[in-house]
Motif scaffolding. Sequence first.
Motif, PDB file in Angstrom:
ATOM      1  N   HIS A 198     -62.671  67.777  61.232  1.00 33.05           N
ATOM      2  CA  HIS A 198     -61.406  67.679  62.220  1.00 33.05           C
ATOM      3  C   HIS A 198     -60.360  66.518  62.083  1.00 33.05           C
ATOM      4  CE1 HIS A 198     -64.217  70.325  65.004  1.00 33.05           C
ATOM      5  NE2 HIS A 198     -63.900  71.111  63.858  1.00 33.05           N
ATOM      6  N   VAL A 199     -61.172  65.165  62.128  1.00 36.35           N
ATOM      7  CA  VAL A 199     -60.453  64.053  62.047  1.00 36.35           C
ATOM      8  C   VAL A 199     -59.787  63.624  60.793  1.00 36.35           C
ATOM      9  CG1 VAL A 199     -62.337  62.574  61.619  1.00 36.35           C
ATOM     10  CG2 VAL A 199     -60.511  61.623  62.863  1.00 36.35           C
ATOM     11  N   LEU A 200     -60.604  64.201  59.791  1.00 38.32           N
ATOM     12  CA  LEU A 200     -59.803  63.736  58.279  1.00 38.32           C
ATOM     13  C   LEU A 200     -58.722  64.680  57.952  1.00 38.32           C
ATOM     14  CD1 LEU A 200     -62.791  63.154  56.023  1.00 38.32           C
ATOM     15  CD2 LEU A 200     -61.315  61.596  57.090  1.00 38.32           C
ATOM     16  N   ALA A 201     -58.768  65.819  58.544  1.00 33.27           N
ATOM     17  CA  ALA A 201     -57.620  66.985  58.305  1.00 33.27           C
ATOM     18  C   ALA A 201     -56.443  66.563  59.230  1.00 33.27           C
ATOM     19  CB  ALA A 201     -58.025  68.308  58.975  1.00 33.27           C
ATOM     20  N   GLU A 202     -56.717  66.087  60.437  1.00 35.87           N
ATOM     21  CA  GLU A 202     -55.593  65.178  61.257  1.00 35.87           C
ATOM     22  C   GLU A 202     -54.860  64.259  60.546  1.00 35.87           C
ATOM     23  OE1 GLU A 202     -52.792  65.458  64.412  1.00 35.87           O
ATOM     24  OE2 GLU A 202     -53.868  66.933  63.084  1.00 35.87           O
ATOM     25  N   LEU A 203     -56.014  63.378  60.154  1.00 36.76           N
ATOM     26  CA  LEU A 203     -55.286  61.989  59.507  1.00 36.76           C
ATOM     27  C   LEU A 203     -54.577  62.443  58.147  1.00 36.76           C
ATOM     28  CD1 LEU A 203     -58.216  59.656  59.791  1.00 36.76           C
ATOM     29  CD2 LEU A 203     -56.129  59.548  60.981  1.00 36.76           C
ATOM     30  N   ARG A 204     -54.916  63.291  57.442  1.00 37.98           N
ATOM     31  CA  ARG A 204     -54.295  63.863  56.542  1.00 37.98           C
ATOM     32  C   ARG A 204     -52.733  64.216  56.676  1.00 37.98           C
ATOM     33  NH1 ARG A 204     -59.188  66.013  54.701  1.00 37.98           N
ATOM     34  NH2 ARG A 204     -58.307  68.059  55.347  1.00 37.98           N
ATOM     35  N   ARG A 205     -52.623  65.118  57.731  1.00 40.13           N
ATOM     36  CA  ARG A 205     -51.536  65.733  58.264  1.00 40.13           C
ATOM     37  C   ARG A 205     -50.663  64.556  58.898  1.00 40.13           C
ATOM     38  NH1 ARG A 205     -49.371  68.880  63.150  1.00 40.13           N
ATOM     39  NH2 ARG A 205     -50.617  67.398  64.390  1.00 40.13           N
ATOM     40  N   LEU A 206     -51.212  63.697  59.740  1.00 37.32           N
ATOM     41  CA  LEU A 206     -50.154  62.789  60.007  1.00 37.32           C
ATOM     42  C   LEU A 206     -49.575  61.868  59.179  1.00 37.32           C
ATOM     43  CD1 LEU A 206     -51.927  62.058  63.497  1.00 37.32           C
ATOM     44  CD2 LEU A 206     -50.033  63.395  63.349  1.00 37.32           C
ATOM     45  N   VAL A 207     -50.452  61.263  58.368  1.00 35.50           N
ATOM     46  CA  VAL A 207     -50.013  60.496  57.378  1.00 35.50           C
ATOM     47  C   VAL A 207     -48.944  61.073  56.430  1.00 35.50           C
ATOM     48  CG1 VAL A 207     -50.695  59.353  55.165  1.00 35.50           C
ATOM     49  CG2 VAL A 207     -52.194  59.132  57.074  1.00 35.50           C
ATOM     50  N   THR A 208     -49.212  62.295  55.891  1.00 39.32           N
ATOM     51  CA  THR A 208     -48.223  63.042  55.257  1.00 39.32           C
ATOM     52  C   THR A 208     -46.839  63.055  55.934  1.00 39.32           C
ATOM     53  OG1 THR A 208     -49.748  64.285  54.089  1.00 39.32           O
ATOM     54  CG2 THR A 208     -47.509  65.077  54.173  1.00 39.32           C
ATOM     55  N   TYR A 209     -47.105  63.732  57.368  1.00 34.31           N
ATOM     56  CA  TYR A 209     -45.726  63.783  58.398  1.00 34.31           C
ATOM     57  C   TYR A 209     -45.216  62.487  58.458  1.00 34.31           C
ATOM     58  CZ  TYR A 209     -43.501  64.119  62.729  1.00 34.31           C
ATOM     59  OH  TYR A 209     -42.567  64.066  63.698  1.00 34.31           O
ATOM     60  N   LEU A 210     -45.700  61.279  58.505  1.00 30.77           N
ATOM     61  CA  LEU A 210     -45.028  60.078  58.659  1.00 30.77           C
ATOM     62  C   LEU A 210     -44.429  59.547  57.349  1.00 30.77           C
ATOM     63  CD1 LEU A 210     -47.617  58.284  61.254  1.00 30.77           C
ATOM     64  CD2 LEU A 210     -45.282  59.113  61.690  1.00 30.77           C
ATOM     65  N   ARG A 211     -45.102  59.794  56.356  1.00 29.28           N
ATOM     66  CA  ARG A 211     -44.574  59.323  55.102  1.00 29.28           C
ATOM     67  C   ARG A 211     -43.246  60.013  54.755  1.00 29.28           C
ATOM     68  NH1 ARG A 211     -50.195  58.705  51.607  1.00 29.28           N
ATOM     69  NH2 ARG A 211     -50.548  56.452  52.240  1.00 29.28           N
ATOM     70  N   ASN A 212     -43.223  61.151  55.262  1.00 29.91           N
ATOM     71  CA  ASN A 212     -41.815  62.145  55.137  1.00 29.91           C
ATOM     72  C   ASN A 212     -40.895  61.614  56.066  1.00 29.91           C
ATOM     73  OD1 ASN A 212     -42.922  63.671  52.941  1.00 29.91           O
ATOM     74  ND2 ASN A 212     -43.803  65.072  54.196  1.00 29.91           N
ATOM     75  N   LYS A 213     -41.232  61.614  57.603  1.00 29.83           N
ATOM     76  CA  LYS A 213     -40.239  61.204  58.531  1.00 29.83           C
ATOM     77  C   LYS A 213     -39.815  59.576  58.405  1.00 29.83           C
ATOM     78  CE  LYS A 213     -39.721  65.316  59.745  1.00 29.83           C
ATOM     79  NZ  LYS A 213     -40.004  65.874  61.277  1.00 29.83           N
ATOM     80  N   CYS A 214     -40.831  58.790  58.173  1.00 32.04           N
ATOM     81  CA  CYS A 214     -40.440  57.231  58.328  1.00 32.04           C
ATOM     82  C   CYS A 214     -40.952  56.676  57.085  1.00 32.04           C
ATOM     83  CB  CYS A 214     -41.615  56.845  59.412  1.00 32.04           C
ATOM     84  SG  CYS A 214     -41.426  57.851  61.179  1.00 32.04           S
ATOM     85  N   PRO A 215     -40.287  56.979  56.028  1.00 30.49           N
ATOM     86  CA  PRO A 215     -40.573  56.405  54.496  1.00 30.49           C
ATOM     87  C   PRO A 215     -40.689  54.929  54.564  1.00 30.49           C
ATOM     88  CG  PRO A 215     -38.417  57.283  54.636  1.00 30.49           C
ATOM     89  CD  PRO A 215     -39.042  57.849  55.823  1.00 30.49           C
ATOM     90  N   GLY A 216     -39.898  54.385  55.344  1.00 34.23           N
ATOM     91  CA  GLY A 216     -40.074  52.643  55.208  1.00 34.23           C
ATOM     92  C   GLY A 216     -40.921  52.238  56.170  1.00 34.23           C
ATOM     93  N   ASP A 217     -42.026  53.035  56.893  1.00 34.76           N
ATOM     94  CA  ASP A 217     -42.811  52.504  57.638  1.00 34.76           C
ATOM     95  C   ASP A 217     -44.087  52.467  57.028  1.00 34.76           C
ATOM     96  OD1 ASP A 217     -41.040  52.266  59.684  1.00 34.76           O
ATOM     97  OD2 ASP A 217     -41.963  53.832  61.158  1.00 34.76           O
ATOM     98  N   LYS A 218     -45.012  51.303  56.957  1.00 33.71           N
ATOM     99  CA  LYS A 218     -46.178  51.153  56.661  1.00 33.71           C
ATOM    100  C   LYS A 218     -47.228  52.156  57.733  1.00 33.71           C
ATOM    101  CE  LYS A 218     -46.025  47.448  53.725  1.00 33.71           C
ATOM    102  NZ  LYS A 218     -46.330  45.961  53.503  1.00 33.71           N
ATOM    103  N   ILE A 219     -48.412  52.293  57.235  1.00 28.84           N
ATOM    104  CA  ILE A 219     -49.276  53.146  58.389  1.00 28.84           C
ATOM    105  C   ILE A 219     -50.462  52.406  58.375  1.00 28.84           C
ATOM    106  CG2 ILE A 219     -50.449  55.571  58.892  1.00 28.84           C
ATOM    107  CD1 ILE A 219     -48.229  56.543  56.943  1.00 28.84           C
ATOM    108  N   HIS A 220     -50.905  52.350  59.602  1.00 26.01           N
ATOM    109  CA  HIS A 220     -52.348  51.740  60.235  1.00 26.01           C
ATOM    110  C   HIS A 220     -53.085  52.938  60.729  1.00 26.01           C
ATOM    111  CE1 HIS A 220     -51.102  47.245  60.223  1.00 26.01           C
ATOM    112  NE2 HIS A 220     -50.802  47.874  59.079  1.00 26.01           N
ATOM    113  N   VAL A 221     -54.327  53.050  60.402  1.00 23.10           N
ATOM    114  CA  VAL A 221     -55.171  53.765  61.118  1.00 23.10           C
ATOM    115  C   VAL A 221     -56.105  53.072  61.963  1.00 23.10           C
ATOM    116  CG1 VAL A 221     -57.212  55.620  61.083  1.00 23.10           C
ATOM    117  CG2 VAL A 221     -54.921  55.864  59.855  1.00 23.10           C
TER     118      VAL A 221
END
Length: 349
Positions: A168-191
């Motif tokens: 569950h958690v890895l699926a949601e992390l994949r989804r959110l990372v993909t989403y944020l990379r598409n919507k906020c391409p200038g933002d780096k991502i921390h988990v």
Amino acid sequence: MFAARLACQREHLNTSGPAGTQDTDLKYCYLAKAAYDAYDHGRCRYSVDRMLPALGLGDHGYVATAFLYAAVNIVPVEHQQHWIGYVAVADKAERDRVLGYQYREIVVVWRGTSALDELFKDLEVNLQPIHGEESNKLVLVENGIQSLYATSCDSDACKNNHGSAKDHVLAELRRLVTYLRNKCPGDKIHVTATGHSLGGALATLTAWDAAAHEALAGVVVRAVTFGAPRVGNQAFCDELVGPRGVKVHRVIVDRDVVPSLPPTSFGYADAGSDVRLLHSERVVPVPFLTLLVSWHFHSLKEYLRILDSDYHERPVQVQVQDPPPVPADQFLPLPEAELDHQLNLTLPS
């Protein structure tokens, strides 16, 4: 407001730490408390979109996006599925306030032990290879915690989500990372994976997997734990903070015994050297009840009492009466259209 409360704590906290540590520890501690407050006999009392606002954290800077479920397998009882945490993402205000410009945070929040069968799993302290990988027999973790994290529940009893908490958690992390990379391409991502007690142990395992996940390449991963027990042996700890590059921040009350368990004589080791020791000055009037006194200093309320000078005067208000039944579809991850609305994001032009 929650953000204002964080600001006012800087002058009142009775602990020391690097700049920003006090604020962030308090923030994650309240997110961990929400996982306890929302739990109700195996399920969450609220839908994904209503949980944090209902618990008084509507202005905390995060939007919950998905729930996490763990399969509890106590032989010979049929697998039971427990709601055990949630995933949330920082909004723009939180990104700019705490994390600095162009950083967006995803937080994985795990609940601590709240049911008897979970306690039984806590007591399974024999070490076994991480995820049962026979090819990696040197890296060992606690059997019971790994069982809660990685056991799949594919029976009809698992109505909310098939698979394991890890799935569950890895699926949601994949989804959110993909989403944020598409919507906020200038933002780096921390988990950041966080939790209290058992939740902190699950956060450590989450960080282990997230740091090596192909879809999360380039993402900064860390674990912030409160009163967490030891999770694995020295080889596990060395690889976690070494090759995997996970930043582990452990918050411990000085009179809490759980972080010293299981003992090192059983083959366990501490993960990371970044430890913030909280000093409890409270006098408990039953010194002869050693076990109860130790458990008192382990409670998340004690951590909050030390971190937040206003905790007793202004605790988070929890809805007392039972809420109406939550429709099954509201246990699903928050749709991207709703994420766009709550985070005020649109596709880049």
